[in-house]
Design an enzyme around this catalytic site. Structure first.
Site, PDB file in Angstrom:
ATOM      1  N   LYS A  17      10.843   0.214  -4.107  1.00  0.00           N
ATOM      2  CA  LYS A  17       9.656   0.121  -3.250  1.00  0.00           C
ATOM      3  C   LYS A  17       9.803  -1.044  -2.265  1.00  0.00           C
ATOM      4  O   LYS A  17       9.571  -0.911  -1.076  1.00  0.00           O
ATOM      5  CB  LYS A  17       8.428  -0.110  -4.114  1.00  0.00           C
ATOM      6  N   ASN A  18      10.254  -2.192  -2.773  1.00  0.00           N
ATOM      7  CA  ASN A  18      10.268  -3.401  -1.945  1.00  0.00           C
ATOM      8  C   ASN A  18      11.453  -3.472  -0.999  1.00  0.00           C
ATOM      9  O   ASN A  18      11.569  -4.412  -0.210  1.00  0.00           O
ATOM     10  CB  ASN A  18      10.195  -4.647  -2.826  1.00  0.00           C
ATOM     11  N   CYS A  70      -4.828 -10.994  -2.353  1.00  0.00           N
ATOM     12  CA  CYS A  70      -4.865  -9.868  -3.298  1.00  0.00           C
ATOM     13  C   CYS A  70      -5.069 -10.486  -4.675  1.00  0.00           C
ATOM     14  O   CYS A  70      -5.219 -11.694  -4.823  1.00  0.00           O
ATOM     15  CB  CYS A  70      -3.575  -9.061  -3.228  1.00  0.00           C
ATOM     16  N   ARG A  94      -1.715 -15.415  -0.727  1.00  0.00           N
ATOM     17  CA  ARG A  94      -0.628 -14.713  -0.039  1.00  0.00           C
ATOM     18  C   ARG A  94      -0.754 -14.771   1.476  1.00  0.00           C
ATOM     19  O   ARG A  94      -0.841 -13.766   2.163  1.00  0.00           O
ATOM     20  CB  ARG A  94      -0.539 -13.288  -0.550  1.00  0.00           C
ATOM     21  N   ASP A 148       1.530 -17.490   6.910  1.00  0.00           N
ATOM     22  CA  ASP A 148       1.720 -18.596   7.859  1.00  0.00           C
ATOM     23  C   ASP A 148       3.188 -18.792   8.232  1.00  0.00           C
ATOM     24  O   ASP A 148       3.510 -19.127   9.381  1.00  0.00           O
ATOM     25  CB  ASP A 148       1.122 -19.891   7.313  1.00  0.00           C
ATOM     26  N   ASP A 156       8.035 -10.518 -10.389  1.00  0.00           N
ATOM     27  CA  ASP A 156       7.568  -9.136 -10.572  1.00  0.00           C
ATOM     28  C   ASP A 156       7.885  -8.598 -11.958  1.00  0.00           C
ATOM     29  O   ASP A 156       7.503  -7.479 -12.276  1.00  0.00           O
ATOM     30  CB  ASP A 156       8.180  -8.203  -9.522  1.00  0.00           C
ATOM     31  N   ARG A 193       1.016   2.619  -7.383  1.00  0.00           N
ATOM     32  CA  ARG A 193       1.564   1.945  -6.197  1.00  0.00           C
ATOM     33  C   ARG A 193       3.039   1.619  -6.382  1.00  0.00           C
ATOM     34  O   ARG A 193       3.771   1.455  -5.421  1.00  0.00           O
ATOM     35  CB  ARG A 193       0.799   0.633  -5.946  1.00  0.00           C
TER      36      ARG A 193
HETATM   37  C1  EPZ Z   1       7.469  -9.768  -1.891  1.00  0.00           C
HETATM   38  O1  EPZ Z   1       6.171 -10.182  -1.532  1.00  0.00           O
HETATM   39  C2  EPZ Z   1       7.281  -8.570  -2.814  1.00  0.00           C
HETATM   40  N1  EPZ Z   1       6.623  -7.499  -2.072  1.00  0.00           N
HETATM   41  C3  EPZ Z   1       6.445  -8.968  -4.024  1.00  0.00           C
HETATM   42  O2  EPZ Z   1       6.356  -7.845  -4.877  1.00  0.00           O
HETATM   43  C4  EPZ Z   1       7.174 -10.090  -4.764  1.00  0.00           C
HETATM   44  O3  EPZ Z   1       6.387 -10.528  -5.856  1.00  0.00           O
HETATM   45  C5  EPZ Z   1       7.420 -11.270  -3.810  1.00  0.00           C
HETATM   46  O4  EPZ Z   1       8.151 -10.803  -2.637  1.00  0.00           O
HETATM   47  C6  EPZ Z   1       8.231 -12.386  -4.466  1.00  0.00           C
HETATM   48  O5  EPZ Z   1       9.463 -11.884  -4.898  1.00  0.00           O
HETATM   49  C7  EPZ Z   1       7.359  -6.756  -1.203  1.00  0.00           C
HETATM   50  O6  EPZ Z   1       8.552  -6.970  -1.024  1.00  0.00           O
HETATM   51  C8  EPZ Z   1       6.636  -5.655  -0.487  1.00  0.00           C
HETATM   52  P1  EPZ Z   1       6.854 -14.013  -0.648  1.00  0.00           P
HETATM   53  P2  EPZ Z   1       5.984 -11.308  -0.364  1.00  0.00           P
HETATM   54  O7  EPZ Z   1       6.630 -14.117   0.811  1.00  0.00           O
HETATM   55  O8  EPZ Z   1       7.035 -11.126   0.654  1.00  0.00           O
HETATM   56  C9  EPZ Z   1       3.854 -17.701  -0.390  1.00  0.00           C
HETATM   57  C10 EPZ Z   1       5.284  -6.260  -6.242  1.00  0.00           C
HETATM   58  O9  EPZ Z   1       4.695  -6.367  -7.336  1.00  0.00           O
HETATM   59  N2  EPZ Z   1       3.887 -17.465   1.063  1.00  0.00           N
HETATM   60  O10 EPZ Z   1       8.247 -14.167  -1.189  1.00  0.00           O
HETATM   61  O11 EPZ Z   1       4.564 -11.276   0.054  1.00  0.00           O
HETATM   62  C11 EPZ Z   1       3.224 -16.539  -1.161  1.00  0.00           C
HETATM   63  O12 EPZ Z   1       1.821 -16.688  -1.193  1.00  0.00           O
HETATM   64  C12 EPZ Z   1       5.057  -7.294  -5.155  1.00  0.00           C
HETATM   65  O13 EPZ Z   1       6.104  -5.348  -5.954  1.00  0.00           O
HETATM   66  C13 EPZ Z   1       3.211 -18.360   1.891  1.00  0.00           C
HETATM   67  O14 EPZ Z   1       2.582 -19.311   1.427  1.00  0.00           O
HETATM   68  O15 EPZ Z   1       6.261 -12.638  -1.198  1.00  0.00           O
HETATM   69  C14 EPZ Z   1       3.857 -16.673  -2.519  1.00  0.00           C
HETATM   70  O16 EPZ Z   1       3.159 -17.667  -3.251  1.00  0.00           O
HETATM   71  C15 EPZ Z   1       4.030  -8.332  -5.575  1.00  0.00           C
HETATM   72  N3  EPZ Z   1       3.252 -18.158   3.232  1.00  0.00           N
HETATM   73  C16 EPZ Z   1       5.268 -17.185  -2.209  1.00  0.00           C
HETATM   74  O17 EPZ Z   1       5.208 -17.728  -0.882  1.00  0.00           O
HETATM   75  C17 EPZ Z   1       3.952 -17.120   3.801  1.00  0.00           C
HETATM   76  O18 EPZ Z   1       3.968 -17.003   5.043  1.00  0.00           O
HETATM   77  C18 EPZ Z   1       6.342 -16.092  -2.203  1.00  0.00           C
HETATM   78  O19 EPZ Z   1       5.860 -15.049  -1.377  1.00  0.00           O
HETATM   79  C19 EPZ Z   1       4.626 -16.223   2.943  1.00  0.00           C
HETATM   80  C20 EPZ Z   1       4.593 -16.423   1.580  1.00  0.00           C
END
Ligand code: EPZ
Length: 427
Positions: free
Chosen positions: A22-23, A123, A128, A131, A313, A405
């Site tokens: 999915k990701n 969410c 999330r 920025d 995850d 999902r």
């Molecule tokens: C991806 O989400 C995955 N989703 C998530 O899977 C996964 O948990 C996550 O990466 C971490 O591996 C998809 O790929 C569609 P991040 P993403 O940006 O890209 C913070 C599932 O269950 N952050 O790596 O949104 C964020 O809040 C889902 O399949 C900022 O602060 O994750 C988090 O605490 C859930 N600012 C951390 O970084 C930003 O601009 C990591 O988030 C971006 C992220």
């Protein structure tokens, strides 16, 4: 709303086909916006999130055709053509359903010089924010205003290559900015970039479309922008989170399951952790075999970390497993601020779990007991299914739309291996 009923106690024996990731599929689909030629993606899973993103792309004007028969159990093939984009707006009512829709931002700005994308909002598992996505686009020369819950991005002409240093690893920000940089004028360096297999899969597809990307698989990506990208055909990698989830199901119930299509290397730290707990994981010529021989596994401490560390995850699923083993374990969540919502539900099933800030102390119990439980987010939902597979009696998991999902035909795949599990249609 549908729910799933599980009667625990059966070992799992048989074969489970692991679907496309999915990701990986989600960012790959948004990459179609970078070219006016057809991008054909195969091995796509049949998941609600894929449908949601397809609907968003269609409202941008992307032509999407499903090739071949409806994929059945072998995944779908979609051909996406963004040769006639009619809108660069991603509306709130679609973005709020699935955050990965924010991944249209980079491609739209890079190819069309503008985008109006709703902020995704938080969410269940955390705020999330995006920025880092926004700051990176500004460093590439985009002018960005936040107004009324939307990101308004504009760029006269092409984006300009830049060096972007991420303060911490972000999968989405790496993907959004890597896509944007492929069409920028000059060189972009992404420092402290994410290295997840899904990021690598996207980079490999972009290269096949004509992008120039070095350092794929490392935490430093160097992208030389090009004037335009072409189409290609790309097969989506197998879903490592689905594979790890079913390996943990075997760890919880006992038995032996062939995970066809799975890639052991993509399991990263999960394979060592599960082996340390006592599960036998072996690479086979069709994927991975997962086998539990002794009657109970042992506790292992885990701290979530970006790839190749233990993935966030799989934290909820692992906690369900640790609730059933001999001994204690400490599970620490470092990526998201609110990813322990499965804990109260597992506790209702008899798990012994104590939270201390971002860590959970789990002490294995001889038996969990089935109960009606509430799903709150995708991975918390499946951790309740795993607990139900081990529990005495019946577990009813409500709000299974969370499961739909990210897990295709979960109850069918488990039932085919001997689990007593059924989906009960809701109103
Ligand atoms: C991806 O989400 C995955 N989703 C998530 O899977 C996964 O948990 C996550 O990466 C971490 O591996 C998809 O790929 C569609 P991040 P993403 O940006 O890209 C913070 C599932 O269950 N952050 O790596 O949104 C964020 O809040 C889902 O399949 C900022 O602060 O994750 C988090 O605490 C859930 N600012 C951390 O970084 C930003 O601009 C990591 O988030 C971006 C992220």
């Amino acid at each position: 709303m549908d729910h799933i009923r599980i009667r625990g106690g059966n070992p799992l024996n048989g074969v489970i086909r692991i679907g496309g990731a999915k990701n990986a599929a989600l960012p790959l689909m948004t990459a179609c916006l970078l070219t006016d030629e057809a991008l054909t993606l195969s091995n796509l899973p049949h998941l609600a999130d894929i449908t949601t993103l397809a609907n968003l792309l269609i409202q941008h004007g992307v032509d999407i055709n499903m090739e071949g028969e409806n994929g059945g159990h072998e995944g779908r093939t979609l051909s996406l053509s963004a040769h006639n984009i009619t809108s660069t707006v991603a509306p709130y009512d679609l973005v709020r359903k699935m955050r990965a829709t924010a991944l249209v931002l980079g491609p739209l700005v890079a190819r069309f010089g503008q985008a109006r994308v709703s902020l995704p909002g938080g969410c269940a598992i955390g705020a999330r924010p995006i920025d880092l996505h926004i700051k990176g686009l500004q460093e590439l020369g985009a002018k960005i205003e936040l107004e009324g819950g939307y990101v308004n991005a504009r760029c006269n002409g092409r984006l300009t290559g830049a060096e972007i240093v991420f303060p911490f690893t972000s999968v989405g920000a790496t993907e959004n900015l890597m896509m944007a940089a492929t069409l920028a004028d000059g060189e972009t360096r992404l420092i402290n970039a994410a290295r997840e297999p899904e990021v690598i899969d996207l980079a490999n597809c972009l290269v096949a479309m004509g992008a120039q990307i070095d350092g794929i698989g490392s935490d430093t990506l160097v992208i030389q922008g090009v004037e335009r990208l072409g189409g290609t055909s790309h097969r989506v990698i197998a879903d490592r989170i689905e594979a790890g989830t079913y390996a943990m199901a075997v760890a919880v119930t006992g038995g032996e399951v062939q995970l066809v299509g799975a890639n052991l290397e993509h399991l990263g730290a999960v394979s060592e952790t599960l082996r340390a707990a006592g599960l036998i994981l072996e690479e086979t010529d069709t994927g991975i075999s997962a086998r539990r021989e002794n009657d109970r596994l042992t506790g292992v401490d885990v701290m979530t970390d970006p790839y190749p560390g233990f993935p966030t995850d799989m934290q909820a699923q692992f906690m369900a497993l640790m609730a059933t083993v001999n001994g204690a374990s400490m599970v620490t969540e470092t990526i998201f601020e609110n990813r322990f919502m499965h804990v109260p539900e597992l506790t209702r099933m008899g798990a012994n779990i104590n939270l201390h800030g971002g860590s959970a102390m789990i002490r294995g119990v001889p038996k969990l007991t089935g109960a009606p439980v509430m799903a709150t987010d995708l991975r918390a939902s499946v951790s309740l299914v795993l607990a139900g597979l081990a529990a005495d009696g019946d577990t009813i998991v409500n709000r299974v739309y969370h499961l739909d999902r990210g897990y295709e035909r979960l109850e069918e795949k488990l039932a085919a291996c001997g689990a007593e599990v059924e989906r009960i249609k809701g109103d």
